[in-house]
Design a protein around this motif. Structure first.
Motif, PDB file in Angstrom:
ATOM      1  N   ARG A 100      52.607 -33.888  -5.566  1.00  0.00           N
ATOM      2  CA  ARG A 100      52.008 -34.353  -4.312  1.00  0.00           C
ATOM      3  C   ARG A 100      52.922 -35.371  -3.616  1.00  0.00           C
ATOM      4  NH1 ARG A 100      48.265 -32.394  -1.702  1.00  0.00           N
ATOM      5  NH2 ARG A 100      46.763 -32.291  -3.380  1.00  0.00           N
ATOM      6  N   LEU A 101      53.556 -36.255  -4.424  1.00  0.00           N
ATOM      7  CA  LEU A 101      54.433 -37.282  -3.855  1.00  0.00           C
ATOM      8  C   LEU A 101      55.618 -36.663  -3.111  1.00  0.00           C
ATOM      9  CD1 LEU A 101      54.604 -39.912  -6.748  1.00  0.00           C
ATOM     10  CD2 LEU A 101      53.592 -40.226  -4.481  1.00  0.00           C
ATOM     11  N   ALA A 102      56.029 -35.472  -3.565  1.00  0.00           N
ATOM     12  CA  ALA A 102      57.183 -34.827  -2.926  1.00  0.00           C
ATOM     13  C   ALA A 102      56.866 -34.468  -1.481  1.00  0.00           C
ATOM     14  CB  ALA A 102      57.584 -33.577  -3.702  1.00  0.00           C
ATOM     15  N   ASN A 103      55.625 -34.093  -1.220  1.00  0.00           N
ATOM     16  CA  ASN A 103      55.242 -33.708   0.132  1.00  0.00           C
ATOM     17  C   ASN A 103      53.718 -33.795   0.290  1.00  0.00           C
ATOM     18  OD1 ASN A 103      54.694 -32.581   2.580  1.00  0.00           O
ATOM     19  ND2 ASN A 103      55.879 -30.710   2.247  1.00  0.00           N
ATOM     20  N   PRO A 104      53.243 -34.947   0.768  1.00  0.00           N
ATOM     21  CA  PRO A 104      51.800 -35.150   0.879  1.00  0.00           C
ATOM     22  C   PRO A 104      51.119 -34.124   1.785  1.00  0.00           C
ATOM     23  CG  PRO A 104      52.994 -37.203   1.237  1.00  0.00           C
ATOM     24  CD  PRO A 104      54.015 -36.109   1.213  1.00  0.00           C
ATOM     25  N   ASP A 105      51.890 -33.464   2.667  1.00  0.00           N
ATOM     26  CA  ASP A 105      51.285 -32.516   3.608  1.00  0.00           C
ATOM     27  C   ASP A 105      51.215 -31.089   3.079  1.00  0.00           C
ATOM     28  OD1 ASP A 105      51.108 -34.583   5.448  1.00  0.00           O
ATOM     29  OD2 ASP A 105      53.154 -34.196   6.187  1.00  0.00           O
ATOM     30  N   ALA A 106      51.819 -30.849   1.906  1.00  0.00           N
ATOM     31  CA  ALA A 106      51.860 -29.475   1.401  1.00  0.00           C
ATOM     32  C   ALA A 106      50.454 -29.009   1.031  1.00  0.00           C
ATOM     33  CB  ALA A 106      52.789 -29.390   0.191  1.00  0.00           C
ATOM     34  N   GLY A 107      50.175 -27.770   1.331  1.00  0.00           N
ATOM     35  CA  GLY A 107      48.869 -27.200   1.014  1.00  0.00           C
ATOM     36  C   GLY A 107      48.881 -26.489  -0.327  1.00  0.00           C
ATOM     37  N   ALA A 108      47.702 -25.978  -0.728  1.00  0.00           N
ATOM     38  CA  ALA A 108      47.573 -25.320  -2.028  1.00  0.00           C
ATOM     39  C   ALA A 108      48.543 -24.144  -2.155  1.00  0.00           C
ATOM     40  CB  ALA A 108      46.133 -24.847  -2.229  1.00  0.00           C
ATOM     41  N   GLY A 109      48.712 -23.405  -1.067  1.00  0.00           N
ATOM     42  CA  GLY A 109      49.621 -22.259  -1.104  1.00  0.00           C
ATOM     43  C   GLY A 109      51.062 -22.689  -1.332  1.00  0.00           C
ATOM     44  N   ARG A 154      59.604 -29.913  -6.833  1.00  0.00           N
ATOM     45  CA  ARG A 154      59.492 -31.030  -5.882  1.00  0.00           C
ATOM     46  C   ARG A 154      60.460 -30.828  -4.718  1.00  0.00           C
ATOM     47  NH1 ARG A 154      58.723 -35.732 -10.244  1.00  0.00           N
ATOM     48  NH2 ARG A 154      60.998 -35.812 -10.226  1.00  0.00           N
ATOM     49  N   ALA A 155      61.680 -30.411  -5.060  1.00  0.00           N
ATOM     50  CA  ALA A 155      62.679 -30.197  -4.001  1.00  0.00           C
ATOM     51  C   ALA A 155      62.221 -29.089  -3.053  1.00  0.00           C
ATOM     52  CB  ALA A 155      64.035 -29.857  -4.619  1.00  0.00           C
ATOM     53  N   LEU A 156      61.637 -28.024  -3.592  1.00  0.00           N
ATOM     54  CA  LEU A 156      61.166 -26.932  -2.734  1.00  0.00           C
ATOM     55  C   LEU A 156      60.034 -27.402  -1.830  1.00  0.00           C
ATOM     56  CD1 LEU A 156      61.193 -24.023  -5.337  1.00  0.00           C
ATOM     57  CD2 LEU A 156      62.780 -24.336  -3.416  1.00  0.00           C
ATOM     58  N   LEU A 157      59.151 -28.228  -2.378  1.00  0.00           N
ATOM     59  CA  LEU A 157      58.043 -28.743  -1.570  1.00  0.00           C
ATOM     60  C   LEU A 157      58.543 -29.655  -0.457  1.00  0.00           C
ATOM     61  CD1 LEU A 157      55.311 -29.503  -4.226  1.00  0.00           C
ATOM     62  CD2 LEU A 157      55.113 -27.924  -2.310  1.00  0.00           C
ATOM     63  N   GLN A 158      59.591 -30.418  -0.748  1.00  0.00           N
ATOM     64  CA  GLN A 158      60.152 -31.309   0.289  1.00  0.00           C
ATOM     65  C   GLN A 158      60.731 -30.492   1.425  1.00  0.00           C
ATOM     66  OE1 GLN A 158      62.862 -33.629  -1.997  1.00  0.00           O
ATOM     67  NE2 GLN A 158      61.358 -35.223  -2.437  1.00  0.00           N
ATOM     68  N   ASN A 159      61.296 -29.315   1.072  1.00  0.00           N
ATOM     69  CA  ASN A 159      61.771 -28.406   2.098  1.00  0.00           C
ATOM     70  C   ASN A 159      62.761 -29.088   3.051  1.00  0.00           C
ATOM     71  OD1 ASN A 159      61.770 -25.826   3.084  1.00  0.00           O
ATOM     72  ND2 ASN A 159      60.100 -26.180   4.533  1.00  0.00           N
ATOM     73  N   ALA A 160      63.631 -29.932   2.494  1.00  0.00           N
ATOM     74  CA  ALA A 160      64.616 -30.658   3.300  1.00  0.00           C
ATOM     75  C   ALA A 160      65.755 -29.717   3.699  1.00  0.00           C
ATOM     76  CB  ALA A 160      65.167 -31.839   2.501  1.00  0.00           C
TER      77      ALA A 160
END
Ligand code: ADP
Ligand code: ADP
Length: 230
Positions: A100-109, A154-160
C-alpha cells in the motif's frame, strides 16, 4: 516514460578524495534497458543515489526530458524512479501495508496484477478472505527471493517512468538469482530500466551495457559485443 540523460557526471563525496564518478555519460530513452556493470566501488550506487537525489547533483549533469533534474522538487524527481535494491525492507508489519505504501491510490486490481507479475500470487490465494488479509502478517517468513519479488511488486505499483535495479540478486543463492532474473526479464517489458550489477550474468536482454571502473565509463556496447562474440 521519460527520457533520462546523464552528461559528464563527476561527483566527489569529499574534497581531496578521488571522485566516485568522473565524466560518466548515460542515455535512457523510453523503454530502453541499460545495465551499469562494474566491480565494487566503481560508482554504481553513487550514480543511482544521484538520480534519486539522495545527494546533490552537480549543475547541468542530469536531465529528464531535457530539463535539468535540479529544477524538479526533490520529491517530484524521486517519483520518476522505482527502486528495487539489494535489500528489501519490510516497512511495516503487514505485507499488504508494505504494498500500500508503494502507491496509496492503487486499486485491488492493481495489487492483484502486480503480485501476479512478481510471482507472489500464492501469498494471497492462501488467504482467500479479501484484500485486508491477502498477505497477512507473514513477512518474517519470506525468503530472500520472495522479498525481492515483493520489492518488484512495489516497483510495479509505483509505475514510475524509470525502474532502477540496484543489484537485486546480490544476496540470493544462484538458483533463486536465476529465477529472479527470469522474472525481471519477463515482467519489465515496457519499462525503462537501469540495472546496476557487478556481473554480466543474465544481461543478454539489456539493450546496452555500460561498464564503469573507478568512476569512469571504460566500455559500452551490447552483451554480445562485450563478450567479443560480434
Ligand atoms: P559501487 O556501487 O559500484 O560499489 P559506490 O558508488 O558505492 O560503488 O562507490 C564509489 C566510490 O565512492 C568508492 O570509492 C566508495 O568508497 C566511495 N563512497 C561511496 N559512498 C561513500 C560515502 N558515503 N562517503 C565517502 N565515499 C563514499
Ligand atoms: P494511467 O493510465 O493514469 O497510468 P492506469 O489505469 O494505467 O492509469 O493505472 C491506475 C493505477 O494503477 C495507477 O495508480 C498505476 O500506478 C497503477 N498501475 C498501472 N499499471 C500497473 C501494473 N502493471 N501493475 C500495478 N499497478 C499498476
Amino acid at each position: 516514460s521519460a527520457d533520462l540523460s546523464v552528461r559528464s557526471l563527476t561527483f566527489r563525496y569529499e574534497a581531496g578524495l578521488a571522485p566516485a564518478l568522473q565524466g560518466a555519460d548515460l542515455e535512457l530513452t523510453p523503454g530502453r534497458k541499460v545495465a551499469l556493470v562494474g566491480p565494487s566501488g566503481a560508482g554504481k550506487s553513487t550514480l543511482l543515489a544521484l538520480l534519486m537525489r539522495f545527494w546533490d547533483v552537480p549543475a547541468g549533469t542530469v536531465f529528464i526530458d531535457g530539463q535539468d533534474i535540479r529544477s524538479y522538487r526533490s520529491e517530484d524527481a524521486r517519483r520518476l524512479f522505482s527502486l528495487v535494491s539489494q535489500t528489501t525492507y519490510l516497512f511495516t508489519a503487514t505485507l499488504r501495508e508494505n504494498l500500500r505504501l508503494a502507491n496509496p491510490d492503487a486499486g485491488a486490481g492493481d495489487f492483484e496484477r502486480a503480485l501476479d507479475q512478481a510471482g507472489l500470487r500464492d501469498w494471497f490465494v492462501r488467504q482467500p478472505d479479501g484484500l485486508d488479509t491477502w498477505l497477512g502478517e507473514r513477512g518474517q517468513q519470506m525468503s530472500g527471493g520472495e522479498r525481492q519479488r515483493l520489492s518488484l511488486a512495489r516497483a510495479l505499483l509505483q509505475n514510475a517512468p524509470v525502474v532502477l535495479l540496484d543489484e537485486p540478486t546480490a544476496h540470493l543463492d544462484p538458483l533463486t538469482e536465476r529465477e529472479i532474473i527470469h522474472t525481471l526479464h519477463a515482467v519489465l517489458k515496457e519499462q525503462t530500466v537501469l540495472w546496476a550489477t557487478h556481473s554480466l550474468k543474465g544481461m543478454e536482454w539489456m539493450d546496452e551495457i555500460v561498464v564503469l571502473d573507478r568512476g569512469q565509463v571504460v566500455e559500452r556496447g551490447t552483451h554480445r559485443q562485450l563478450m567479443k562474440l560480434d
